[in-house]
Enzyme design. Structure first.
Site, PDB file in Angstrom:
ATOM      1  N   ASP A  36      60.749 -85.873  58.881  1.00 20.39           N
ATOM      2  CA  ASP A  36      60.365 -84.959  59.958  1.00 20.39           C
ATOM      3  C   ASP A  36      61.365 -85.058  61.110  1.00 20.39           C
ATOM      4  OD1 ASP A  36      57.497 -83.442  60.560  1.00 20.39           O
ATOM      5  OD2 ASP A  36      58.583 -83.975  62.390  1.00 20.39           O
ATOM      6  N   ASN A  89      58.381 -78.428  52.926  1.00 24.21           N
ATOM      7  CA  ASN A  89      57.294 -77.900  53.732  1.00 24.21           C
ATOM      8  C   ASN A  89      57.682 -77.612  55.180  1.00 24.21           C
ATOM      9  OD1 ASN A  89      54.311 -77.602  54.501  1.00 24.21           O
ATOM     10  ND2 ASN A  89      54.904 -79.395  55.723  1.00 24.21           N
ATOM     11  N   TYR A 155      59.303 -64.528  60.390  1.00 16.38           N
ATOM     12  CA  TYR A 155      58.493 -65.405  59.541  1.00 16.38           C
ATOM     13  C   TYR A 155      58.181 -64.732  58.207  1.00 16.38           C
ATOM     14  CZ  TYR A 155      54.792 -68.678  58.205  1.00 16.38           C
ATOM     15  OH  TYR A 155      54.025 -69.600  57.543  1.00 16.38           O
ATOM     16  N   LYS A 159      59.406 -66.039  54.497  1.00 15.24           N
ATOM     17  CA  LYS A 159      58.490 -66.458  53.440  1.00 15.24           C
ATOM     18  C   LYS A 159      58.629 -65.599  52.184  1.00 15.24           C
ATOM     19  CE  LYS A 159      56.875 -70.003  55.588  1.00 15.24           C
ATOM     20  NZ  LYS A 159      57.196 -71.365  55.124  1.00 15.24           N
ATOM     21  N   ILE A 188      45.520 -71.608  57.851  1.00 14.59           N
ATOM     22  CA  ILE A 188      45.040 -72.975  57.735  1.00 14.59           C
ATOM     23  C   ILE A 188      44.987 -73.572  59.138  1.00 14.59           C
ATOM     24  CG2 ILE A 188      45.402 -75.216  56.631  1.00 14.59           C
ATOM     25  CD1 ILE A 188      45.005 -72.843  54.673  1.00 14.59           C
ATOM     26  N   THR A 190      45.776 -75.946  61.619  1.00 13.71           N
ATOM     27  CA  THR A 190      46.730 -77.036  61.849  1.00 13.71           C
ATOM     28  C   THR A 190      47.197 -76.945  63.300  1.00 13.71           C
ATOM     29  OG1 THR A 190      48.726 -75.750  61.347  1.00 13.71           O
ATOM     30  CG2 THR A 190      47.561 -76.745  59.469  1.00 13.71           C
TER      31      THR A 190
END
Length: 253
Positions: A36, A89, A155, A159, A188, A190
């Site tokens: 990360d 990810n 985005y 994707k 989701i 997060t």
């Protein structure tokens, strides 16, 4: 224990879906490299995994830096004793109408979400090929890899590119026994999406776009990632597994 004695790298592993997936891999026996931008958080997640009896290591990683990514792949493989899976990810997003989107914002999203995924997958594949072994790559796509939404032009483009890249990588890497798949989450909850849930009207809209009338949780994506990375999916490659509570199934009349 589907991943006993296996090594897994999770990019963007310090938070959200990456963090949750790292815990799931560790719970099934894997050694996990948490990679990360935020090394402090990566180490914190690794420490949490170790506190639960798992095996984990933290690494600082900017996925747009090819030299650093290749070095982290090799260092992680050495630390874990094996490298068998990478979960590509790491990602960012913008929220702005296309006509207002700044070029540097566009470039940043494409650099991380597309180029970063390619660099990570390529470094992993080169490691596997050089060591004469197979492996599994799972990329994070999105429902916006198969449809579009307002104010997310970069985005959505990124994707869609990940879905196409997943297919192309699968074709090139199949002769080397490397499977490549993607997971396509709906909304989701997060840290990246938390702003949606702080407004009651927006939270209601988020529910309504999903046929199941709710948003998803990171663990629901983690379980899909582990399936794609495991021998349970041994005949799956080039596939984008959409996990979206029915968002892309249709629209309520």
């Amino acid at each position: 224990m589907r991943f006993e004695n296996k090594g897994v790298i999770v990019t963007g592993g310090a938070g959200g879906i990456g963090r949750e997936t790292s815990f799931h891999f560790a719970a099934e026996g894997a050694s996990v490299a948490i990679a990360d931008l935020d090394l402090t958080q990566a180490n914190r997640v690794a420490d949490e995994i170790k506190a639960k009896g798992g095996k984990a290591y933290g690494f600082e990683l900017n996925v747009t830096d090819q030299t650093q990514t290749e070095a982290v792949v090799e260092a992680a493989a050495t630390a874990m004793g094996s490298l068998d899976v990478i979960f590509c990810n790491a990602g960012i997003r913008e929220i702005a109408p296309a006509q207002d989107l700044l070029l540097n914002e566009w470039k940043a999203v494409i650099d991380v979400n597309v180029t970063g995924v390619f660099i990570s997958a390529q470094a992993f594949a080169r490691h596997c090929i050089a060591n004469g072994k197979g492996g599994a790559i799972v990329n994070t796509a999105s429902t916006l890899g198969v449809m579009a939404a307002t104010a997310r032009c970069a985005y959505t483009t990124s994707k869609h590119a990940v879905v196409g890249m997943t297919k192309a990588l699968a074709m090139d890497l199949a002769p080397h026994d490397i499977r490549v798949n993607a997971v396509g989450p709906g909304v989701i909850r997060t840290p990246l999406t938390e702003r949606y849930f702080q407004d009651a009207e927006m939270a209601a809209k988020v529910k309504e776009i999903h046929a199941m009338n709710r948003w998803g949780e990171p663990s629901e994506i983690a379980r899909a990632v582990l399936f794609l990375a495991s021998d349970d999916a041994s005949f799956c490659t080039g596939h984008n597994l959409v996990v979206d509570g029915g968002w892309t199934a249709g629209k309520r009349m």
